[in-house]
Enzyme design. Structure first.
Site, PDB file in Angstrom:
ATOM      1  N   ARG A  20       0.854  -1.026  -0.065  1.00  0.00           N
ATOM      2  CA  ARG A  20      -0.096   0.018   0.083  1.00  0.00           C
ATOM      3  C   ARG A  20       0.994   1.284   0.099  1.00  0.00           C
ATOM      4  NH1 ARG A  20      -5.556  -0.663   1.579  1.00  0.00           N
ATOM      5  NH2 ARG A  20      -5.147   1.118   3.068  1.00  0.00           N
ATOM      6  N   ASP A 146      -2.333  12.457   9.742  1.00  0.00           N
ATOM      7  CA  ASP A 146      -3.617  12.159   9.271  1.00  0.00           C
ATOM      8  C   ASP A 146      -4.336  13.396   9.175  1.00  0.00           C
ATOM      9  OD1 ASP A 146      -6.450  11.631   8.959  1.00  0.00           O
ATOM     10  OD2 ASP A 146      -5.825   9.404   9.123  1.00  0.00           O
ATOM     11  N   TYR A 159      -7.755   6.275  17.633  1.00  0.00           N
ATOM     12  CA  TYR A 159      -6.762   6.372  16.329  1.00  0.00           C
ATOM     13  C   TYR A 159      -6.755   7.816  16.148  1.00  0.00           C
ATOM     14  CZ  TYR A 159      -5.442   7.228  11.490  1.00  0.00           C
ATOM     15  OH  TYR A 159      -4.883   7.610  10.354  1.00  0.00           O
TER      16      TYR A 159
HETATM   17  N1  LIG Z   1      -4.775   4.879   3.495  1.00  0.00           N
HETATM   18  C1  LIG Z   1      -5.276   6.056   3.678  1.00  0.00           C
HETATM   19  O1  LIG Z   1      -6.299   6.540   3.011  1.00  0.00           O
HETATM   20  C2  LIG Z   1      -4.674   6.678   5.019  1.00  0.00           C
HETATM   21  C3  LIG Z   1      -5.420   7.953   5.332  1.00  0.00           C
HETATM   22  C4  LIG Z   1      -4.989   8.647   6.219  1.00  0.00           C
HETATM   23  C5  LIG Z   1      -3.746   8.209   6.833  1.00  0.00           C
HETATM   24  N2  LIG Z   1      -3.277   7.417   6.370  1.00  0.00           N
HETATM   25  C6  LIG Z   1      -1.991   6.792   7.054  1.00  0.00           C
HETATM   26  O2  LIG Z   1      -0.784   6.450   6.082  1.00  0.00           O
HETATM   27  C7  LIG Z   1      -0.030   5.631   6.485  1.00  0.00           C
HETATM   28  C8  LIG Z   1       0.106   4.418   5.481  1.00  0.00           C
HETATM   29  O3  LIG Z   1      -1.378   4.221   5.179  1.00  0.00           O
HETATM   30  P1  LIG Z   1      -1.796   2.724   4.624  1.00  0.00           P
HETATM   31  O4  LIG Z   1      -3.276   2.513   4.385  1.00  0.00           O
HETATM   32  O5  LIG Z   1      -0.830   2.141   3.497  1.00  0.00           O
HETATM   33  O6  LIG Z   1      -1.222   1.640   6.091  1.00  0.00           O
HETATM   34  P2  LIG Z   1      -1.911   0.325   6.379  1.00  0.00           P
HETATM   35  O7  LIG Z   1      -1.954  -0.419   5.124  1.00  0.00           O
HETATM   36  O8  LIG Z   1      -3.061   0.355   7.160  1.00  0.00           O
HETATM   37  O9  LIG Z   1      -0.827  -0.365   7.226  1.00  0.00           O
HETATM   38  C9  LIG Z   1       0.748  -0.044   6.826  1.00  0.00           C
HETATM   39  C10 LIG Z   1       1.350  -1.172   7.482  1.00  0.00           C
HETATM   40  O10 LIG Z   1       1.592  -1.002   8.851  1.00  0.00           O
HETATM   41  C11 LIG Z   1       1.991  -2.231   9.492  1.00  0.00           C
HETATM   42  N3  LIG Z   1       1.736  -2.249  10.772  1.00  0.00           N
HETATM   43  C12 LIG Z   1       0.513  -2.044  11.486  1.00  0.00           C
HETATM   44  N4  LIG Z   1       0.753  -2.429  12.737  1.00  0.00           N
HETATM   45  C13 LIG Z   1       2.079  -2.673  13.079  1.00  0.00           C
HETATM   46  C14 LIG Z   1       2.659  -3.190  13.963  1.00  0.00           C
HETATM   47  N5  LIG Z   1       2.319  -3.280  15.318  1.00  0.00           N
HETATM   48  N6  LIG Z   1       4.125  -3.384  13.948  1.00  0.00           N
HETATM   49  C15 LIG Z   1       4.797  -3.306  12.677  1.00  0.00           C
HETATM   50  N7  LIG Z   1       4.112  -2.889  11.722  1.00  0.00           N
HETATM   51  C16 LIG Z   1       2.630  -2.573  11.685  1.00  0.00           C
HETATM   52  C17 LIG Z   1       1.410  -3.311   8.588  1.00  0.00           C
HETATM   53  O11 LIG Z   1       2.731  -3.962   8.166  1.00  0.00           O
HETATM   54  P3  LIG Z   1       2.516  -5.585   7.843  1.00  0.00           P
HETATM   55  O12 LIG Z   1       1.464  -5.834   6.651  1.00  0.00           O
HETATM   56  O13 LIG Z   1       3.687  -6.017   7.449  1.00  0.00           O
HETATM   57  O14 LIG Z   1       1.790  -6.275   9.001  1.00  0.00           O
HETATM   58  C18 LIG Z   1       0.849  -2.609   7.515  1.00  0.00           C
HETATM   59  O15 LIG Z   1       1.127  -3.158   6.119  1.00  0.00           O
HETATM   60  C19 LIG Z   1      -0.490   5.307   7.873  1.00  0.00           C
HETATM   61  O16 LIG Z   1       0.367   5.827   8.808  1.00  0.00           O
HETATM   62  C20 LIG Z   1      -1.838   5.686   7.892  1.00  0.00           C
HETATM   63  O17 LIG Z   1      -2.216   5.738   9.037  1.00  0.00           O
HETATM   64  C21 LIG Z   1      -3.582   6.483   5.537  1.00  0.00           C
END
Ligand SMILES: NC(=O)c1ccc[n+]([C@@H]2O[C@H](COP(=O)([O-])OP(=O)(O)OC[C@H]3O[C@@H](n4cnc5c(N)ncnc54)[C@H](OP(=O)(O)O)[C@@H]3O)[C@@H](O)[C@H]2O)c1
Length: 252
Positions: A20, A146, A159
């Site tokens: 992602r 965020d 969160y």
């Molecule tokens: N997606 C959005 O639209 C959005 C919106 C606002 C903010 N954000 C922020 O942008 C960033 C990336 O978003 P995303 O949607 O790509 O994130 P995500 O897919 O929800 O999570 C990214 C990775 O975090 C790792 N993770 C979660 N808990 C963990 C732990 N305890 N120890 C180690 N690794 C851990 C996981 O690794 P594994 O898969 O290897 O377990 C997961 O693949 C995040 O900080 C998110 O909060 C995203």
């Protein structure tokens, strides 16, 4: 044995880099010439595939480290392993995050531990462990916050708190680690919808998408280009958090 050119290449650690947004950040920084240390927790196959893809483009340019970031005692070891992967570390991207709703009345310690641990505690302790090495290199940290730090997301109290803490961590570390290390953040809006419908059903997604001024959800590259700017180009910027959200925070 690394060549002279490889020794000069900067190195960045990206947490949660297997999939992602994290994978998009890794690809973008790698394309800018950095070597990347890809952290993953459970997504081993995806992490190995990404490292293989990047090493095929440039040999010895991607390495893997594995850790559960909730294990605070393991973070100094993770930092040391990441810094040893290529013998230096110039950047840290605190991207890994857990995300799920917490309804008032049902919030428990497990949810607090998970959301605060991955989004706030681990970024603090990992940044602390890497601060000396980043200081030696004139390095930089980018945290992924965020847009809901400013206006809370319904049904996501813990969160919201964790990301608000992360935003304050970015500003606090910017002061604490200056002038040796710059610390900035990126605040995504909707980039990739979470896997599954726990946080938003189809109707909620459609309603949110209709409010985005730039009329689309983001893609990992949108976040990645902002991270690259703050990490590599913004040499007179510290303590700032850039919203990358298609304008959504303006109308929230
Ligand atoms: N997606 C959005 O639209 C959005 C919106 C606002 C903010 N954000 C922020 O942008 C960033 C990336 O978003 P995303 O949607 O790509 O994130 P995500 O897919 O929800 O999570 C990214 C990775 O975090 C790792 N993770 C979660 N808990 C963990 C732990 N305890 N120890 C180690 N690794 C851990 C996981 O690794 P594994 O898969 O290897 O377990 C997961 O693949 C995040 O900080 C998110 O909060 C995203």
């Amino acid at each position: 044995m690394l060549t002279e050119q490889q020794q000069e290449q900067r190195v960045v650690l990206i947490t949660g880099a297997a999939r992602r947004v994290g994978a998009g950040i890794a690809r973008c920084l790698h394309a800018r010439g950095l070597r990347v240390v890809l952290h993953y927790r459970g997504s081993r196959a995806a992490a190995e595939q990404l490292a293989g893809e990047l090493n095929a483009l440039r040999p010895t340019s991607a390495a893997l480290v594995q850790a559960d970031l909730l294990d605070a005692a393991a973070l100094p070891g993770l930092a040391a392993e990441a810094a040893a992967a290529f013998g230096r570390l110039d950047g840290l991207v605190n991207n890994a995050s857990s995300f799920f709703p917490t309804e008032v009345g049902q919030i428990d310690e497990a949810a607090w531990h998970d959301l605060m641990g991955s989004n706030l505690k681990a970024p603090l302790f990992l940044s602390q462990a890497l601060a000396p090495e980043l200081g030696r290199r004139g390095g930089a940290i980018v945290g992924i916050a965020d847009i809901h730090v400013e206006r809370p997301m319904k049904r996501h109290v813990v969160y919201n708190l964790a990301k608000a803490g992360h935003a304050q961590l970015i500003r606090s570390l910017a002061i604490e680690l200056a002038p040796a290390v710059r610390v900035n953040g990126v605040a995504p809006g909707v980039n990739l919808w979470p896997d599954g419908e726990a946080s938003f059903d189809a109707a909620e997604r459609a309603a949110i998408e209709a409010t985005i001024p730039l009329a689309r959800t983001g893609v990992p590259e949108d976040i990645a280009r902002a991270v690259a700017f703050l990490l590599l180009d913004a040499t007179y910027v510290t303590g700032q958090i850039l919203a990358v959200d298609g304008g959504r925070s303006v109308v929230l």
